[in-house]
Scaffold this active site. Structure first.
Site, short mmCIF file in Angstrom:
data_model
loop_
_atom_site.label_atom_id
_atom_site.label_comp_id
_atom_site.label_asym_id
_atom_site.label_seq_id
_atom_site.Cartn_x
_atom_site.Cartn_y
_atom_site.Cartn_z
CE1 TYR A 1 3.75 -25.42 -10.14
CE2 TYR A 1 3.31 -26.52 -12.22
CZ TYR A 1 2.87 -25.96 -11.03
OH TYR A 1 1.53 -25.96 -10.75
CB THR B 1 -2.06 -3.92 -7.57
OG1 THR B 1 -2.21 -2.49 -7.58
CG2 THR B 1 -3.26 -4.54 -6.88
CE LYS C 1 -5.70 -1.05 -8.68
NZ LYS C 1 -5.33 -2.26 -7.95
NE ARG D 1 -4.76 -7.17 -15.08
CZ ARG D 1 -5.41 -6.14 -14.53
NH1 ARG D 1 -5.97 -6.27 -13.36
NH2 ARG D 1 -5.50 -5.00 -15.16
CG ASP E 1 -4.20 -2.45 -0.38
OD1 ASP E 1 -3.49 -2.10 -1.34
OD2 ASP E 1 -5.22 -3.16 -0.51
CD GLU F 1 4.79 -26.13 -5.84
OE1 GLU F 1 5.37 -26.98 -5.16
OE2 GLU F 1 3.61 -26.26 -6.25
C1 LIG Z 1 -6.64 -0.82 -2.57
C2 LIG Z 1 -6.71 -2.07 -3.38
N1 LIG Z 1 -6.22 -3.20 -2.86
C3 LIG Z 1 -6.26 -4.37 -3.54
C4 LIG Z 1 -6.77 -4.43 -4.81
C5 LIG Z 1 -6.88 -5.79 -5.46
O1 LIG Z 1 -6.16 -6.01 -6.55
P1 LIG Z 1 -6.50 -7.23 -7.54
O2 LIG Z 1 -7.61 -6.79 -8.39
O3 LIG Z 1 -5.19 -7.45 -8.25
O4 LIG Z 1 -6.86 -8.41 -6.69
C6 LIG Z 1 -7.26 -3.28 -5.42
C7 LIG Z 1 -7.80 -3.33 -6.79
O5 LIG Z 1 -8.35 -2.49 -7.36
C8 LIG Z 1 -7.25 -2.07 -4.67
O6 LIG Z 1 -7.76 -0.93 -5.17
#
Ligand SMILES: Cc1ncc(COP(=O)(O)O)c(C=O)c1O
Length: 427
Positions: free
Chosen positions: A52, A224, A227, A233, A198, A54
């Site tokens: 843990y 993320t 990918k 993950r 994002d 935090e």
């Molecule tokens: C552009 C985008 N943002 C966020 C995410 C979310 O990721 P997670 O599945 O880890 O929540 C994805 C997932 O495919 C994504 O394509």
């Protein structure tokens, strides 16, 4: 290897073994998936899962954190170096949670977010009606141009001026073209909005310098890690120093408790791999493979959204082959090719059916495939979708994909070692 799991929990062991087999024998073209290195797998299977922690390195609410502090500091420093960011938070459990924390850091409930239409490339966490994002915030949307199927910044500017958002999200789940972040920053400045990128899908090409980097232009950037970045993950948030405190407290205690320290260890390892010069060549090959696959699909009369790809992903309109996206996904499943059905811009079909499929080349590039194999896959996909009623042909195509999968092992030797272990345990 997995021997303790085998001994104590046969059911879970069998399912894991089946997944090892599936990953080895199938062709993985889901654009959001990849195969992590054995070092990343190792890191995630360590005792760091027990701890843990935090808080943040040097500022924890629990004792005994000195070793996890080392790992989290490495992950933070490496993430900052990779993206040229002033601050990094490596604790988000997922991409969606990174987005949630980024919104909470900069906005109040009820504030307005301008995000991309989901059927034109955006993600659930950018404002899907069933997602927290639209329950907590007021969502307005921009999309792609009907003719070009590309994001036209002037259209985004007009919508932003009309709707006056508090934050603009740029980034997508199924947009096959480069995104130039600088004009988005102009729009955000003009309307007094924060800008968030994002880059879940394009993080790999960004760190390799093969796609524009949003970090200098944005207040916050989320991604993320699993990918094109090829880590475990999870998610991370990058931001300017001025937002660091707000971002950190939005993650913890805002929306999460204890960080997943074993996953953060995996992130640190993956980021180190991405800092290696090898990673630039790897990302270049992912993009070259996507172009080769796109060319082959075009040669077999598929219409591709925007006519092609600049990144690792392709959205193919499969109506040309008289199937829906979901039917194409099922047919390709039968020959061992894994994809997902995907809406195309202005799709007349609902997401459950959809007119397209989304394909990505990161995973198969990790296995060592190059342009020649992409051409072979393009031909196999076209043949399967053209002759989906011909069971004999589908069997032959399955043999072809099995042979291809065999020639490019996921984790060389792992399956063989597991079989040997099974055999000797059975004797
Ligand atoms: C552009 C985008 N943002 C966020 C995410 C979310 O990721 P997670 O599945 O880890 O929540 C994805 C997932 O495919 C994504 O394509």
């Amino acid at each position: 290897m997995l021997s303790e799991l085998r001994r104590v929990d046969r059911d879970v062991y069998e399912a894991v073994l089946d997944e090892v087999r599936r990953e080895q024998t199938d062709i993985e073209l889901i654009a959001s998936e990849n195969y992590v290195s054995l070092a990343v797998l190792d890191a995630q299977g360590t005792v760091m899962t027990n701890k843990y922690a935090e808080g943040y390195p040097g500022r924890r609410y629990y004792g005994g954190c000195k070793h996890v502090d080392v790992v989290e500091t490495l992950a933070i420093d490496r993430a900052k170096a990779l993206f040229g960011a002033e601050h990094a938070n490596v604790q988000p459990h997922s991409g969606s949670q990174a987005n949630m924390a980024a919104y909470f850091a900069l906005l109040k409930p009820g504030d307005r977010i301008l995000g991309m239409h989901l059927d034109q490339g955006g993600h659930l966490s950018h404002g899907h009606p069933k997602n927290f994002s639209s329950k907590v915030f007021d969502i307005v949307r921009y999309g792609v141009n009907r003719e070009t199927e590309r994001i036209e910044v002037e259209e985004v500017r007009a919508i932003a001026k009309k709707t006056r958002p508090d934050l603009i999200v740029v980034g997508a789940s199924s947009y096959p073209r480069k995104i130039d972040f600088a004009p988005f920053a102009d729009v955000a400045r003009e309307v007094g909005a924060f800008l968030m990128a994002d880059i879940a899908h394009i993080a790999g090409p960004v760190v390799a310098g093969l796609h524009p980097n949003p970090v200098p232009h944005c207040d916050v950037v989320t991604t993320t890690t699993h990918k094109t970045l090829r880590g475990p993950r999870g998610g991370i948030i990058l931001c300017k120093q001025e937002h660091a405190k707000k971002v950190d407290s939005a993650v913890f205690p805002g929306i999460q408790g204890g960080p997943l320290m074993h996953v953060i260890a995996g992130k640190a390892v993956a980021f180190n791999e991405a800092l290696d010069p090898w990673f630039v060549g790897y990302q270049g090959q992912i993009l070259a493979n996507a172009r080769a696959l796109a060319e082959e699909l075009l040669a077999h009369d598929f219409r591709l959204v925007t006519g092609g790809t600049d990144n690792h992903l392709i959205v193919a309109d499969v109506r040309s082959h008289e199937v829906t996206g979901i039917e194409a996904t099922h047919i390709l499943d039968r020959i061992g090719i894994t994809v997902n059905n995907n809406q195309i811009p202005f799709d007349p079909l609902p997401p459950t059916k959809s007119s397209g499929i989304r394909l990505g080349t990161a995973a198969m590039t990790t296995r060592g495939m190059k342009e020649a194999e992409m051409k072979e896959l393009g031909r196999v996909i076209a043949s399967a979708l053209t002759h989906s009623d011909d069971a004999a042909r589908l069997r032959l195509l399955r043999e072809e994909t099995l042979d291809l999968a065999d020639r490019f092992p996921v984790y060389p030797g792992v399956l063989r070692r597991l079989y040997e272990q099974e055999r000797s345990a059975g004797e």
